[in-house]
Motif scaffolding. Structure first.
Motif, PDB file in Angstrom:
ATOM      1  N   ALA A 174       0.644   7.060   4.490  1.00 12.66           N
ATOM      2  CA  ALA A 174       0.994   5.644   4.289  1.00 12.66           C
ATOM      3  C   ALA A 174       2.197   5.468   3.372  1.00 12.66           C
ATOM      4  CB  ALA A 174      -0.209   4.871   3.741  1.00 12.66           C
ATOM      5  N   MET A 175       3.108   6.426   3.381  1.00 11.95           N
ATOM      6  CA  MET A 175       4.309   6.344   2.552  1.00 11.95           C
ATOM      7  C   MET A 175       5.413   5.526   3.215  1.00 11.95           C
ATOM      8  SD  MET A 175       3.564   7.931  -0.217  1.00 11.95           S
ATOM      9  CE  MET A 175       5.178   8.144  -0.941  1.00 11.95           C
ATOM     10  N   PHE A 176       5.352   5.356   4.534  1.00 11.19           N
ATOM     11  CA  PHE A 176       6.402   4.650   5.262  1.00 11.19           C
ATOM     12  C   PHE A 176       5.768   3.600   6.192  1.00 11.19           C
ATOM     13  CE2 PHE A 176       7.607   9.092   4.571  1.00 11.19           C
ATOM     14  CZ  PHE A 176       8.710   8.924   3.741  1.00 11.19           C
ATOM     15  N   PRO A 177       5.224   2.533   5.638  1.00 18.56           N
ATOM     16  CA  PRO A 177       4.592   1.520   6.504  1.00 18.56           C
ATOM     17  C   PRO A 177       5.585   0.688   7.280  1.00 18.56           C
ATOM     18  CG  PRO A 177       4.580   0.803   4.225  1.00 18.56           C
ATOM     19  CD  PRO A 177       5.119   2.202   4.225  1.00 18.56           C
ATOM     20  N   GLY A 178       6.858   0.735   6.917  1.00 15.68           N
ATOM     21  CA  GLY A 178       7.867  -0.053   7.613  1.00 15.68           C
ATOM     22  C   GLY A 178       8.092  -1.394   6.941  1.00 15.68           C
ATOM     23  N   PRO A 179       8.934  -2.228   7.532  1.00 13.24           N
ATOM     24  CA  PRO A 179       9.203  -3.549   6.952  1.00 13.24           C
ATOM     25  C   PRO A 179       7.926  -4.381   6.849  1.00 13.24           C
ATOM     26  CG  PRO A 179      10.777  -3.019   8.689  1.00 13.24           C
ATOM     27  CD  PRO A 179       9.720  -1.973   8.755  1.00 13.24           C
ATOM     28  N   VAL A 180       7.889  -5.219   5.815  1.00 13.29           N
ATOM     29  CA  VAL A 180       6.707  -6.041   5.545  1.00 13.29           C
ATOM     30  C   VAL A 180       7.088  -7.507   5.671  1.00 13.29           C
ATOM     31  CG1 VAL A 180       4.965  -6.651   3.831  1.00 13.29           C
ATOM     32  CG2 VAL A 180       5.745  -4.281   4.038  1.00 13.29           C
ATOM     33  N   LEU A 181       6.225  -8.266   6.335  1.00 13.59           N
ATOM     34  CA  LEU A 181       6.428  -9.698   6.515  1.00 13.59           C
ATOM     35  C   LEU A 181       5.093 -10.400   6.281  1.00 13.59           C
ATOM     36  CD1 LEU A 181       8.397 -11.982   7.369  1.00 13.59           C
ATOM     37  CD2 LEU A 181       7.611 -11.609   9.732  1.00 13.59           C
ATOM     38  N   PHE A 182       5.102 -11.410   5.405  1.00 16.03           N
ATOM     39  CA  PHE A 182       3.883 -12.141   5.042  1.00 16.03           C
ATOM     40  C   PHE A 182       2.807 -11.203   4.491  1.00 16.03           C
ATOM     41  CE2 PHE A 182       5.604 -14.626   8.727  1.00 16.03           C
ATOM     42  CZ  PHE A 182       6.135 -15.670   7.961  1.00 16.03           C
ATOM     43  N   GLY A 183       3.250 -10.190   3.774  1.00 15.15           N
ATOM     44  CA  GLY A 183       2.304  -9.272   3.146  1.00 15.15           C
ATOM     45  C   GLY A 183       1.722  -8.216   4.063  1.00 15.15           C
ATOM     46  N   ARG A 184       2.239  -8.114   5.298  1.00 17.17           N
ATOM     47  CA  ARG A 184       1.719  -7.120   6.242  1.00 17.17           C
ATOM     48  C   ARG A 184       2.886  -6.415   6.916  1.00 17.17           C
ATOM     49  NH1 ARG A 184      -3.544  -9.785   9.309  1.00 17.17           N
ATOM     50  NH2 ARG A 184      -4.546 -10.596   7.416  1.00 17.17           N
ATOM     51  N   PRO A 185       2.692  -5.158   7.306  1.00 17.73           N
ATOM     52  CA  PRO A 185       3.764  -4.463   8.030  1.00 17.73           C
ATOM     53  C   PRO A 185       4.088  -5.171   9.341  1.00 17.73           C
ATOM     54  CG  PRO A 185       2.126  -2.898   7.233  1.00 17.73           C
ATOM     55  CD  PRO A 185       1.554  -4.261   7.000  1.00 17.73           C
ATOM     56  N   VAL A 186       5.365  -5.206   9.675  1.00 12.80           N
ATOM     57  CA  VAL A 186       5.803  -5.885  10.897  1.00 12.80           C
ATOM     58  C   VAL A 186       5.172  -5.235  12.129  1.00 12.80           C
ATOM     59  CG1 VAL A 186       7.816  -6.440  12.310  1.00 12.80           C
ATOM     60  CG2 VAL A 186       7.938  -6.661   9.826  1.00 12.80           C
TER      61      VAL A 186
END
Length: 249
Positions: A174-186
């Motif tokens: 879980a080191m690279f979840p990606g971009p986050v939007l509204f507190g969650r990964p896109v």
């Protein structure tokens, strides 16, 4: 004569054994090792040292506790102070831990395995058979709801996308979840959107099939089987998506 030799034999043996010892440089009584002096415990600093409690802040807000032992005499300072951890003095826990709640029926391992297999069979089977029919140049029966295609495509994407993203998080810790939007990964938001579209399309397809049940009765058996596998797969997909949080806000 024999008796005289026998009487002198012990004395001769004693003299032979004592002769090599007399040749040693420290063999005399004046070279004997001196007795060890008597030293008091206070002179060596072996008395009980003074202790000072100390705290060590660590990563994540963890505080470790220890005891610094200081030598009580100046003669023992060459040894330096020592740190002794206090037994049981790890991170303090203010609240009592609670036992993990038992898994719900739709969170069990057997249900997850069976539901994943059946949902993938229903969604992907409908999409693959439809693709094969188009490749062969056959038209789609009018009785089949158009929303069923959307349910099959988005349901397959939600299943494979959700499991693939979770596997990616496990592999990368879980080191690279990606971009986050509204507190969650896109990526996770996209999977949630696919799951919602799949269930909405399945509901529309079920309603359309009920209205066209007379026309579906005359449709080819393969198309009826495709739709009959898709709709139960969508119903089973609902608790599966809930268990993975795909339908939670």
């Amino acid at each position: 004569m024999t008796l005289l030799v026998t009487a002198m034999l012990p004395a001769l043996l004693a003299a032979l054994l004592a002769a090599p010892l007399a040749l040693l440089p420290d063999a005399g009584p004046e070279h004997a090792a001196p007795a060890a002096p008597s030293v008091s415990p206070a002179a060596t600093g072996s008395v009980d040292p003074a202790g000072t409690r100390v705290d060590f802040p660590g990563a994540g807000g963890i505080v470790l506790h220890g005891l610094v032992l200081t030598p009580p005499t100046a003669a023992a300072w060459h040894r330096g102070p020592g740190l002794v951890p206090i037994p049981g003095a790890g991170p303090r826990q203010d609240t009592r831990s609670r036992e993990l709640a038992p898994l719900r029926w739709y969170e069990s391992t057997w249900f997850q395995a069976v539901a994943t297999l059946l949902c993938l069979t229903g969604f992907a089977g409908y999409a693959l058979t439809g693709a094969v029919r188009r490749i062969r140049g056959r038209s789609r029966p009018d009785a089949l709801p158009r929303a069923a295609r959307w349910a099959a495509a988005t349901g397959t994407a939600a299943l494979l996308g959700g499991l693939g993203y979770l596997l990616f998080l496990v592999v990368t810790a879980a080191m690279f979840p990606g971009p986050v939007l509204f507190g969650r990964p896109v990526a996770w938001l996209a999977v949630q959107l696919l799951a919602l579209v799949a269930l909405g399309s399945a509901v529309v397809a079920a309603g359309t099939a009920l209205r066209r049940r007379a026309a579906l009765a005359t449709a080819p058996g393969l198309d009826r089987a495709r739709l009959g596998a898709l709709l139960p797969a969508a119903a089973l997909f609902t608790p599966w998506a809930l268990s993975w949080g795909l339908l939670l806000p």
